[in-house]
Motif scaffolding. Structure first.
Motif, PDB file in Angstrom:
ATOM      1  N   PRO A  99      -2.740   7.013  26.270  1.00  0.00           N
ATOM      2  CA  PRO A  99      -2.278   6.177  25.150  1.00  0.00           C
ATOM      3  C   PRO A  99      -3.447   5.753  24.276  1.00  0.00           C
ATOM      4  O   PRO A  99      -4.512   5.407  24.772  1.00  0.00           O
ATOM      5  N   THR A 100      -3.228   5.789  22.973  1.00  0.00           N
ATOM      6  CA  THR A 100      -4.296   5.404  22.052  1.00  0.00           C
ATOM      7  C   THR A 100      -4.313   3.892  21.888  1.00  0.00           C
ATOM      8  O   THR A 100      -3.298   3.214  22.036  1.00  0.00           O
ATOM      9  N   VAL A 101      -5.476   3.383  21.573  1.00  0.00           N
ATOM     10  CA  VAL A 101      -5.633   1.945  21.365  1.00  0.00           C
ATOM     11  C   VAL A 101      -5.106   1.586  19.977  1.00  0.00           C
ATOM     12  O   VAL A 101      -5.388   2.270  18.998  1.00  0.00           O
ATOM     13  N   ALA A 102      -4.332   0.533  19.906  1.00  0.00           N
ATOM     14  CA  ALA A 102      -3.782   0.118  18.617  1.00  0.00           C
ATOM     15  C   ALA A 102      -4.905  -0.254  17.666  1.00  0.00           C
ATOM     16  O   ALA A 102      -5.904  -0.842  18.056  1.00  0.00           O
ATOM     17  N   SER A 103      -4.741   0.140  16.422  1.00  0.00           N
ATOM     18  CA  SER A 103      -5.759  -0.145  15.414  1.00  0.00           C
ATOM     19  C   SER A 103      -5.868  -1.641  15.154  1.00  0.00           C
ATOM     20  O   SER A 103      -4.868  -2.345  15.093  1.00  0.00           O
ATOM     21  N   LYS A 104      -7.103  -2.112  15.028  1.00  0.00           N
ATOM     22  CA  LYS A 104      -7.348  -3.523  14.711  1.00  0.00           C
ATOM     23  C   LYS A 104      -7.593  -3.710  13.211  1.00  0.00           C
ATOM     24  O   LYS A 104      -7.957  -4.791  12.768  1.00  0.00           O
ATOM     25  N   SER A 105      -7.399  -2.641  12.460  1.00  0.00           N
ATOM     26  CA  SER A 105      -7.621  -2.714  11.023  1.00  0.00           C
ATOM     27  C   SER A 105      -6.612  -3.645  10.372  1.00  0.00           C
ATOM     28  O   SER A 105      -5.482  -3.777  10.822  1.00  0.00           O
ATOM     29  N   LYS A 106      -7.037  -4.302   9.309  1.00  0.00           N
ATOM     30  CA  LYS A 106      -6.151  -5.193   8.571  1.00  0.00           C
ATOM     31  C   LYS A 106      -5.528  -4.485   7.371  1.00  0.00           C
ATOM     32  O   LYS A 106      -5.050  -5.134   6.440  1.00  0.00           O
ATOM     33  N   SER A 107      -5.564  -3.142   7.376  1.00  0.00           N
ATOM     34  CA  SER A 107      -4.981  -2.389   6.271  1.00  0.00           C
ATOM     35  C   SER A 107      -3.500  -2.724   6.133  1.00  0.00           C
ATOM     36  O   SER A 107      -2.825  -3.013   7.125  1.00  0.00           O
ATOM     37  N   PRO A 108      -2.985  -2.691   4.921  1.00  0.00           N
ATOM     38  CA  PRO A 108      -1.580  -3.074   4.689  1.00  0.00           C
ATOM     39  C   PRO A 108      -0.606  -1.962   5.102  1.00  0.00           C
ATOM     40  O   PRO A 108      -0.029  -1.286   4.258  1.00  0.00           O
ATOM     41  N   TYR A 109      -0.473  -1.752   6.396  1.00  0.00           N
ATOM     42  CA  TYR A 109       0.431  -0.713   6.871  1.00  0.00           C
ATOM     43  C   TYR A 109       1.877  -1.087   6.576  1.00  0.00           C
ATOM     44  O   TYR A 109       2.266  -2.245   6.667  1.00  0.00           O
ATOM     45  N   THR A 110       2.664  -0.095   6.218  1.00  0.00           N
ATOM     46  CA  THR A 110       4.096  -0.301   6.012  1.00  0.00           C
ATOM     47  C   THR A 110       4.851   0.840   6.681  1.00  0.00           C
ATOM     48  O   THR A 110       4.297   1.907   6.914  1.00  0.00           O
ATOM     49  N   ARG A 111       6.091   0.603   6.982  1.00  0.00           N
ATOM     50  CA  ARG A 111       6.956   1.640   7.543  1.00  0.00           C
ATOM     51  C   ARG A 111       8.043   1.973   6.537  1.00  0.00           C
ATOM     52  O   ARG A 111       8.630   1.069   5.934  1.00  0.00           O
ATOM     53  N   THR A 112       8.295   3.252   6.370  1.00  0.00           N
ATOM     54  CA  THR A 112       9.303   3.699   5.413  1.00  0.00           C
ATOM     55  C   THR A 112      10.224   4.702   6.086  1.00  0.00           C
ATOM     56  O   THR A 112       9.733   5.651   6.704  1.00  0.00           O
ATOM     57  N   PRO A 113      11.534   4.531   6.014  1.00  0.00           N
ATOM     58  CA  PRO A 113      12.447   5.522   6.596  1.00  0.00           C
ATOM     59  C   PRO A 113      12.315   6.856   5.867  1.00  0.00           C
ATOM     60  O   PRO A 113      12.223   6.891   4.640  1.00  0.00           O
ATOM     61  N   CYS A 114      12.279   7.936   6.627  1.00  0.00           N
ATOM     62  CA  CYS A 114      12.098   9.272   6.036  1.00  0.00           C
ATOM     63  C   CYS A 114      13.302  10.182   6.263  1.00  0.00           C
ATOM     64  O   CYS A 114      13.234  11.375   6.007  1.00  0.00           O
ATOM     65  N   GLU A 115      14.373   9.627   6.767  1.00  0.00           N
ATOM     66  CA  GLU A 115      15.561  10.454   7.009  1.00  0.00           C
ATOM     67  C   GLU A 115      16.148  10.901   5.677  1.00  0.00           C
ATOM     68  O   GLU A 115      16.345  10.088   4.766  1.00  0.00           O
ATOM     69  N   PRO A 116      16.386  12.214   5.508  1.00  0.00           N
ATOM     70  CA  PRO A 116      16.956  12.716   4.250  1.00  0.00           C
ATOM     71  C   PRO A 116      18.209  11.946   3.851  1.00  0.00           C
ATOM     72  O   PRO A 116      19.111  11.736   4.664  1.00  0.00           O
ATOM     73  N   SER A 117      18.261  11.529   2.593  1.00  0.00           N
ATOM     74  CA  SER A 117      19.345  10.661   2.130  1.00  0.00           C
ATOM     75  C   SER A 117      20.072  11.276   0.949  1.00  0.00           C
ATOM     76  O   SER A 117      19.515  12.054   0.179  1.00  0.00           O
ATOM     77  N   MET A 118      21.321  10.870   0.789  1.00  0.00           N
ATOM     78  CA  MET A 118      22.105  11.325  -0.346  1.00  0.00           C
ATOM     79  C   MET A 118      21.584  10.708  -1.646  1.00  0.00           C
ATOM     80  O   MET A 118      21.783  11.261  -2.721  1.00  0.00           O
ATOM     81  N   GLU A 119      20.902   9.587  -1.543  1.00  0.00           N
ATOM     82  CA  GLU A 119      20.308   8.965  -2.733  1.00  0.00           C
ATOM     83  C   GLU A 119      19.245   9.889  -3.331  1.00  0.00           C
ATOM     84  O   GLU A 119      19.193  10.066  -4.555  1.00  0.00           O
TER      85      GLU A 119
END
Length: 230
Positions: free
Chosen positions: A140-160
């Motif tokens: 297992p990798t060590v979680a990053s301690k960076s304060k970078s502005p990470y965001t999560r975005t859904p990538c599932e193909p959408s009808m939109e």
């Protein structure tokens, strides 16, 4: 910004704001899900250009893939040599002899055998440090301690996104159907028809794939036409 755990199929994209300013994170993710890196890259550049392309568009995509040859090399590297096992066996025998010598009260023989056994174990560990005792590459990798502005975005193909691509394709058709700029492509026609069918069937993956390919075909023809006029 890492390390990140990586699985087969994961894709990583780095780009200039010429792309990220015109194509949303979700749209980028959806295209990376639908296409291999080369087609995804072409489609992303085309979308950014069609939406204005006000700045340099630079991107690179890396994808984790299966490499049987490399896996075979790793397996061979991790194989423990026969000499290591022979050394371990000999060390174990000398160790057992040392225990017997001490049990019989013969400290000299017991000490000598114990010394030989210790040397044998030392050589075994030395010979196996890169195989049996090597750290796992899948730890297992060590979680990053960076304060970078990470965001999560859904990538599932959408009808939109399907609707957005259909609109872009219609606008591109209108722009390339005039007398001054007439672009024809049988491949684009076929892909557009397949895209319409997939959209009606509520199949976002196939709709995104075919609308994007239709756009790519038209853009290639448009570039050829522009090159001939120069």
């Amino acid at each position: 910004e890492g390390p990140f755990p990586i699985a087969i199929g994961d894709a990583f994209l780095a780009c200039s704001d010429g792309l990220s300013g015109q194509v949303s994170d979700r749209e980028i993710g959806e295209l990376l899900v639908v296409f291999p890196p080369d087609v995804a890259g072409e489609t992303l550049v085309n979308l950014a250009n069609l939406r204005g392309g006000p700045d340099n568009i630079t991107l690179i995509i890396a994808q984790a893939t299966q490499n049987n040859a490399a896996e075979q090399e790793v397996e061979e590297e991790l194989q423990i040599p026969v000499t290591s096992w022979l050394t371990l066996g000999a060390a174990a025998l000398f160790g057992a002899g040392a225990v017997g010598g001490f049990a019989m009260g013969n400290l000299l023989i017991g000490g000598l055998l114990a010394t030989v056994a210790a040397v044998g174990f030392f050589f075994f560990f030395t010979l196996s440090k890169n195989t049996l005792f090597a750290p796992s590459p899948f730890a297992p990798t060590v979680a990053s301690k960076s304060k970078s502005p990470y965001t999560r975005t859904p990538c599932e193909p959408s009808m939109e996104f399907v609707a957005a691509l259909a609109r872009i394709l219609r606008e591109l058709r209108q722009a390339t159907n005039g007398k001054q700029l007439a672009v024809k492509s049988v491949e684009a026609d076929h892909c557009e028809h397949q895209g319409i069918t997939a959209e009606e069937a509520k199949n976002p993956v196939e709709a995104i794939r075919n609308y994007s390919l239709a756009i790519n075909h038209l853009m290639r023809e448009l570039k050829k036409l522009s090159a001939r006029k120069r």
